[in-house]
Write an enzyme that holds these catalytic residues in place. Structure first.
Site, PDB file in Angstrom:
ATOM      1  N   SER A  65       0.871  -1.227   0.066  1.00 37.69           N
ATOM      2  CA  SER A  65       0.170  -0.156   0.115  1.00 37.69           C
ATOM      3  C   SER A  65       0.767   1.168   0.059  1.00 37.69           C
ATOM      4  O   SER A  65       0.188   2.414   0.182  1.00 37.69           O
ATOM      5  CB  SER A  65      -0.951   0.110   1.321  1.00 37.69           C
ATOM      6  N   LYS A  68      -0.040   3.759  -2.643  1.00 34.15           N
ATOM      7  CA  LYS A  68      -0.775   4.756  -2.616  1.00 34.15           C
ATOM      8  C   LYS A  68      -0.203   6.350  -2.380  1.00 34.15           C
ATOM      9  O   LYS A  68      -1.058   7.173  -2.634  1.00 34.15           O
ATOM     10  CB  LYS A  68      -1.821   4.603  -1.412  1.00 34.15           C
ATOM     11  N   SER A 129      -6.239   3.235   4.358  1.00 33.67           N
ATOM     12  CA  SER A 129      -5.666   2.517   3.429  1.00 33.67           C
ATOM     13  C   SER A 129      -6.624   1.659   2.519  1.00 33.67           C
ATOM     14  O   SER A 129      -6.440   0.579   2.115  1.00 33.67           O
ATOM     15  CB  SER A 129      -4.647   1.408   3.911  1.00 33.67           C
ATOM     16  N   LYS A 254       2.937   6.156   5.035  1.00 25.37           N
ATOM     17  CA  LYS A 254       2.163   5.378   4.629  1.00 25.37           C
ATOM     18  C   LYS A 254       2.659   3.823   4.696  1.00 25.37           C
ATOM     19  O   LYS A 254       4.042   3.667   4.558  1.00 25.37           O
ATOM     20  CB  LYS A 254       1.897   5.400   2.963  1.00 25.37           C
TER      21      LYS A 254
END
Length: 446
Positions: A65, A68, A129, A254
Site C-alpha cells: 500500500s 498509494k 488505506s 504510508k
C-alpha cells in the site's frame, strides 16, 4: 601526614579519571551499527535530498500500500489543476465496492448508490488505506484504473524515480483483484518500488503538497458513521497498546503489507525544523517495521544536524581568483554568493571542502574567462566534497542533488578598450620575449 593525604587524594582522582575513560563509551552511532532487520531501507534529509543511511536502497520490491503515495500525489495534482475539487462527489463502482467489502484487504465497507466526496475518499485511503476508496478516486480522475495506472507510470518518469512499476492504484497484487485487474497489465503483475524510489515519491508529496501531512498525521477519523484507525502506529493513538510505537514528530506517511511484500513503511518526521524521510521494506511483522523506522529516525535526529558549512561570500583557499582575458583586470575574485547548508554528522564539521568547476563554454583556449564579467554572474558550479572515512551515501538522486551550487564572479571586470588591449599585448610580448631569453641563457649553464 598532609603529604600522605595529598598523595592519596591525587591517586583517587587519577583512578577515577582512568575508570571514567573506560566506562563512558562514545555516544556516536556508526551507520553499520544500526543492524536493521529489513531487506531494504533508506534515510533521507527531506530538504536537501542527502542520504544519511542506506541498505540495498536500489532493489525493486513490492511496496504494497505504499503504492498509494503515488495515488495521493495524483489526487493533489488533480485538485491543484482544477480537474476535481475536494467537494467533488462520485459513487462506488461494482469493482470498488467488491474490493472495499473485503476486510482482508483494508476494506472499510463502502456503500453503493451513495455520493462520496473526494475529501472523504482521500481520508479513507490515506488514513485507513482503504483500497475501494483508492479505486474510486482513480476511476474518477482517469475514467478507469487502467488509464490511471498510465498516469502513475508517467508521473514516476517525470519525478525521476529510478526503479518503479505501477500496475494498479492500490498496491494489492493483481491476482487479488480477480478479473478486475487494470487493462494493460497481467493477472500475475505486482507493483514494484525500490526504497530510494519510495523515499523520492514520499519527499515529492511532502515538499509539493505539505497539506497532505495534515491528513496522514490523523490517528483516526470518522467515516460513514464509524471510526477508522490509522495503520501508522507511530502517531499519537489513544490506545494504550500502541504507546510503545509512538514517536515524537512523526506525521506520516504510508504503511504497506501483503504476503509478497511483507511489512513496509514510508515514514516522515520533523523535529526542530529538520524533516526526515524513512523507508523500510520487507520486515517480518507490523511491529518490526515501526521499530526499525525508529532506529533510523533516532540515528538521523541524534547524529546529524543541518549546518551552514560555508557562508555566503566564502572562497576556497588557493582558488580565490580566476584569470580574465581582455579585461581591465587580469583576474576576478570567485566564490559562492549563497550560504551552503548540509546535514553533517556530529564532529565532522571540518571534513568538507569545496571543489570548483568552471563552465568550459566560458573559457577561451588559454583557460581564461573573457571580459566583460559581472558580479554574481554564474561561471560554473561548486561541489561539496566529504573528506571523512565514513561511507558517503550521496544524494537521493542526481535530479534532486543539492551537492552542486553556483560558482560566481564576485566583482565586475570591464572589457578593456583597444588602446589598453594593445598595450597589454605589447607588454605580454616583451614579457614572453624576456622569459624566453632568460630560459635560453639559463639553459647554457645547466
Amino acid at each position: 601526614m598532609r603529604k600522605s593525604i595529598n598523595k592519596l587524594f591525587l591517586l583517587m582522582v587519577a583512578a577515577a579519571l582512568v575508570f571514567t575513560s573506560f566506562v563512558i563509551p562514545s555516544m556516536s552511532v556508526h551507520a553499520e551499527e544500526l543492524d536493521l532487520e529489513a531487506e531494504s531501507a533508506i534515510l533521507v534529509d527531506a530538504e536537501t535530498g542527502k542520504v544519511l543511511y542506506a541498505k540495498d536502497p536500489d532493489v525493486a520490491l513490492p511496496p504494497a500500500s505504499m503504492t498509494k503515495i503515488m495515488t495521493e500525489y495524483l489526487v493533489w495534482e488533480a485538485v491543484e489543476n482544477g480537474d476535481i475539487s475536494w467537494d467533488t462527489t462520485t459513487q462506488i463502482s461494482d469493482y470498488a465496492y467488491e474490493i472495499s467489502s473485503n476486510v482482508d484487504s483494508s476494506g472499510i465497507g463502502l456503500t453503493q448508490q451513495q455520493d462520496y466526496t473526494v475529501e472523504d475518499l482521500y481520508a479513507a485511503m490515506a488514513i485507513n488505506s482503504d483500497n475501494g476508496a483508492t479505486i474510486a478516486l482513480a476511476e474518477l480522475i482517469a475514467g478507469s484504473e487502467g488509464e490511471f495506472v498510465e498516469m502513475m507510470n508517467a508521473k514516476g518518469e517525470e519525478l525521476g524515480l529510478p526503479e518503479y512499476k505501477f500496475v494498479n492504484a492500490t498496491g494489492l497484487d493483481n491476482e487479488s483483484l480477480g478479473d478486475n485487474y487494470p487493462e494493460g497489465t497481467s493477472q500475475n503483475d505486482t507493483n514494484l518500488l525500490s526504497a530510494r524510489s519510495s523515499a523520492m515519491l514520499g519527499a515529492a508529496l511532502v515538499n509539493d503538497y505539505p497539506e497532505a501531512l495534515e491528513i496522514s498525521s490523523m490517528p483516526s477519523t470518522e467515516f460513514d458513521g464509524k471510526t477508522v484507525e490509522n495503520w501508522n502506529y507511530m502517531l499519537d493513538h489513544d490506545s494504550v497498546n500502541l504507546d510503545q510505537y509512538f514517536y515524537e514528530g512523526v506525521d506520516g506517511l504510508k504503511t504497506g503489507h501483503t504476503e509478497l511484500a511483507g511489512f513496509a513503511f514510508t515514514g516522515t518526521a520533523e523535529r526542530d525544523g529538520q524533516r526526515l524521510i524513512t523507508v523500510v521494506m520487507k520486515t517480518d511483522s507490523i511491529e518490526k517495521r515501526f521499530e526499525e523506522t525508529a532506529k533510523l529516525l533516532d540515528y538521523g535526529f541524534d547524529e546529524f544536524d543541518t549546518q551552514e558549512l560555508f557562508p555566503a561570500g566564502y572562497q576556497e583557499e588557493g582558488e580565490e581568483t580566476a584569470p580574465v582575458a581582455r579585461g581591465k583586470e587580469r583576474e576576478v575574485n570567485i566564490g559562492i554568493n549563497e550560504a551552503i547548508h548540509v546535514p553533517v554528522k556530529s564532529g565532522e564539521e571540518e571534513l568538507y571542502h569545496l571543489e570548483y568547476v568552471i563552465d568550459e563554454d566560458r573559457l577561451n583556449d588559454d583557460g581564461e574567462l573573457e571580459a566583460p564579467v559581472e558580479a554574481d554572474e554564474v561561471i560554473g558550479t561548486v561541489n561539496v566534497v566529504y573528506d571523512g572515512d565514513a561511507e558517503d551515501y550521496g544524494y537521493i538522486s542526481d535530479e534532486t542533488s543539492q551537492e552542486s551550487y553556483d560558482l560566481v564572479a564576485m566583482d565586475d571586470v570591464e572589457q578593456s578598450n583597444w588602446f589598453m588591449l594593445t598595450l597589454q599585448s605589447i607588454g605580454d610580448f616583451f614579457v614572453n620575449m624576456f622569459q624566453g631569453a632568460f630560459n635560453w641563457v639559463k639553459g647554457l649553464f645547466s
